[in-house]
Motif scaffolding. Sequence first.
Motif, PDB file in Angstrom:
ATOM      1  N   THR A  77       0.829  -1.218   0.000  1.00  0.00           N
ATOM      2  CA  THR A  77       0.000   0.000   0.000  1.00  0.00           C
ATOM      3  C   THR A  77       0.860   1.263   0.000  1.00  0.00           C
ATOM      4  OG1 THR A  77      -1.755  -1.148   1.161  1.00  0.00           O
ATOM      5  CG2 THR A  77      -1.795   1.256   1.238  1.00  0.00           C
ATOM      6  N   ARG A  78       1.900   1.198   0.824  1.00  0.00           N
ATOM      7  CA  ARG A  78       2.775   2.371   0.913  1.00  0.00           C
ATOM      8  C   ARG A  78       3.513   2.598  -0.396  1.00  0.00           C
ATOM      9  NH1 ARG A  78       5.274   4.095   6.261  1.00  0.00           N
ATOM     10  NH2 ARG A  78       3.762   2.545   6.813  1.00  0.00           N
ATOM     11  N   LEU A  79       4.010   1.522  -1.023  1.00  0.00           N
ATOM     12  CA  LEU A  79       4.689   1.663  -2.306  1.00  0.00           C
ATOM     13  C   LEU A  79       3.756   2.211  -3.381  1.00  0.00           C
ATOM     14  CD1 LEU A  79       6.860  -1.605  -2.472  1.00  0.00           C
ATOM     15  CD2 LEU A  79       7.652   0.728  -2.074  1.00  0.00           C
ATOM     16  N   LYS A  80       2.504   1.698  -3.298  1.00  0.00           N
ATOM     17  CA  LYS A  80       1.513   2.170  -4.285  1.00  0.00           C
ATOM     18  C   LYS A  80       1.250   3.657  -4.125  1.00  0.00           C
ATOM     19  CE  LYS A  80      -3.188   1.231  -5.900  1.00  0.00           C
ATOM     20  NZ  LYS A  80      -4.403   0.423  -5.681  1.00  0.00           N
ATOM     21  N   GLU A  81       1.132   4.054  -2.880  1.00  0.00           N
ATOM     22  CA  GLU A  81       0.880   5.479  -2.644  1.00  0.00           C
ATOM     23  C   GLU A  81       2.068   6.320  -3.077  1.00  0.00           C
ATOM     24  OE1 GLU A  81       0.037   5.675   1.481  1.00  0.00           O
ATOM     25  OE2 GLU A  81      -2.058   5.023   1.273  1.00  0.00           O
ATOM     26  N   ILE A  82       3.288   5.813  -2.794  1.00  0.00           N
ATOM     27  CA  ILE A  82       4.476   6.562  -3.211  1.00  0.00           C
ATOM     28  C   ILE A  82       4.542   6.644  -4.724  1.00  0.00           C
ATOM     29  CG2 ILE A  82       7.008   6.484  -3.259  1.00  0.00           C
ATOM     30  CD1 ILE A  82       6.897   5.322  -0.444  1.00  0.00           C
ATOM     31  N   TYR A  83       4.175   5.484  -5.368  1.00  0.00           N
ATOM     32  CA  TYR A  83       4.222   5.475  -6.830  1.00  0.00           C
ATOM     33  C   TYR A  83       3.183   6.421  -7.416  1.00  0.00           C
ATOM     34  CZ  TYR A  83       3.622   3.779 -11.593  1.00  0.00           C
ATOM     35  OH  TYR A  83       3.490   3.696 -12.949  1.00  0.00           O
ATOM     36  N   ILE A 124      11.278   5.188   6.719  1.00  0.00           N
ATOM     37  CA  ILE A 124      10.071   4.356   6.884  1.00  0.00           C
ATOM     38  C   ILE A 124      10.011   3.276   5.815  1.00  0.00           C
ATOM     39  CG2 ILE A 124       7.551   4.352   6.744  1.00  0.00           C
ATOM     40  CD1 ILE A 124       7.575   7.084   8.084  1.00  0.00           C
ATOM     41  N   ALA A 125      10.295   3.648   4.562  1.00  0.00           N
ATOM     42  CA  ALA A 125      10.260   2.677   3.468  1.00  0.00           C
ATOM     43  C   ALA A 125      11.313   1.591   3.666  1.00  0.00           C
ATOM     44  CB  ALA A 125      10.477   3.399   2.142  1.00  0.00           C
ATOM     45  N   GLU A 126      12.528   1.973   4.054  1.00  0.00           N
ATOM     46  CA  GLU A 126      13.597   1.012   4.271  1.00  0.00           C
ATOM     47  C   GLU A 126      13.290   0.102   5.463  1.00  0.00           C
ATOM     48  OE1 GLU A 126      17.106   3.279   4.724  1.00  0.00           O
ATOM     49  OE2 GLU A 126      17.379   3.644   2.554  1.00  0.00           O
ATOM     50  N   ASN A 127      12.698   0.665   6.492  1.00  0.00           N
ATOM     51  CA  ASN A 127      12.355  -0.131   7.676  1.00  0.00           C
ATOM     52  C   ASN A 127      11.287  -1.165   7.349  1.00  0.00           C
ATOM     53  OD1 ASN A 127      12.632  -0.557  10.607  1.00  0.00           O
ATOM     54  ND2 ASN A 127      10.481   0.043  10.630  1.00  0.00           N
ATOM     55  N   ASP A 128      10.313  -0.738   6.519  1.00  0.00           N
ATOM     56  CA  ASP A 128       9.278  -1.697   6.100  1.00  0.00           C
ATOM     57  C   ASP A 128       9.899  -2.878   5.349  1.00  0.00           C
ATOM     58  OD1 ASP A 128       7.248  -0.280   7.226  1.00  0.00           O
ATOM     59  OD2 ASP A 128       6.676   0.772   5.394  1.00  0.00           O
ATOM     60  N   GLN A 129      10.833  -2.533   4.455  1.00  0.00           N
ATOM     61  CA  GLN A 129      11.465  -3.585   3.669  1.00  0.00           C
ATOM     62  C   GLN A 129      12.321  -4.497   4.563  1.00  0.00           C
ATOM     63  OE1 GLN A 129      13.724  -2.104   0.378  1.00  0.00           O
ATOM     64  NE2 GLN A 129      14.039  -4.135  -0.519  1.00  0.00           N
TER      65      GLN A 129
END
Length: 326
Positions: free
Chosen positions: A121-127, A157-162
Amino acid sequence: MEKRWKKYCSTIVLTALLTTIMVPAVSADDTDDQLAEYRRMQQQLKDDIANSKKEINNLTMEKNKNLQSLKAINDNLTQISQQIDLLNIDIANAESQIQVTETEINNKQQDLDGRLAIFNTRLKEIYMYGDVDFLEVLLQSSDLTDFLTRFEYLRYIAENDQRLLEEVKILKQALEDEKASLVTQKNDLEAKKAEHVSRSEELKVASAKQQEIISSIQGDIDEEMAMLDAFEEESNKIATQIVNLQSKNGTAPSASQFVWPCPSSKRVTSSYGMRTHPIKKTKSMHTGVDIGASSGSNIVAAAPGTVIMAAYNSAYGNYTIIDHGG
């Protein structure tokens, strides 16, 4: 065994015939002939008794040997049964651990699915809204330092999720490997148990066969015991007939006339009277006195008499029979 029974029956029939044809009025020669015949029959019975005792001893040794084999089989069977019980416990423990591991895998999968959904979801929103987000971050920033701080925070946040996703994947894979190891362990235990069960069945069959052999040998021993009883009973009857015939030829010496037959030893190993039979292990009459002495010791006649037998017998060894009369 059948031949010996036939011989025994022939001896009994001959004894019965001799007893039947005896009449009160007989000559001295007739009496001597009858004595000689009875002594011959008694000697035959003594040989039969000796052979019967020897056969019983042989059968008993064979039975004991088979009993030892049976004990070894049953001990092995007990040991394998105990090993099977332990394997059942190990298999149950392995199954329990597999269930626990599967539960942990399912929990990790749910955690992974949840984190993956958030990350996607977060990647989609970033994209989809990446430029807007960065523009908003830029516009909402009070200065360049604030902007860089906000931007770094978003990247973190993105790196931590990954990173969390990778950790969950690693944990799940470890659990999958652990489960696979437990399944392999369980399969090995079940294969080992199957081998033990197969061996246990073989030992049960062997034990049953061994028991049949022992029962068969015991049957032979019982039959030989019965024949020994019959031989001894008939020998006693003939001995009585011999005594009756001897009484016609003279009187027996008095007790004061008898001397101790073994001057070098007074040690009695088995007295006259009721005792436990050394072969049959039952109470029976011992019609004699056994004296223990060193090999080569001299023996003397208990009273004046005539040597009527000097021979070797498998039961008595070298022996001498003296007729004292009466």
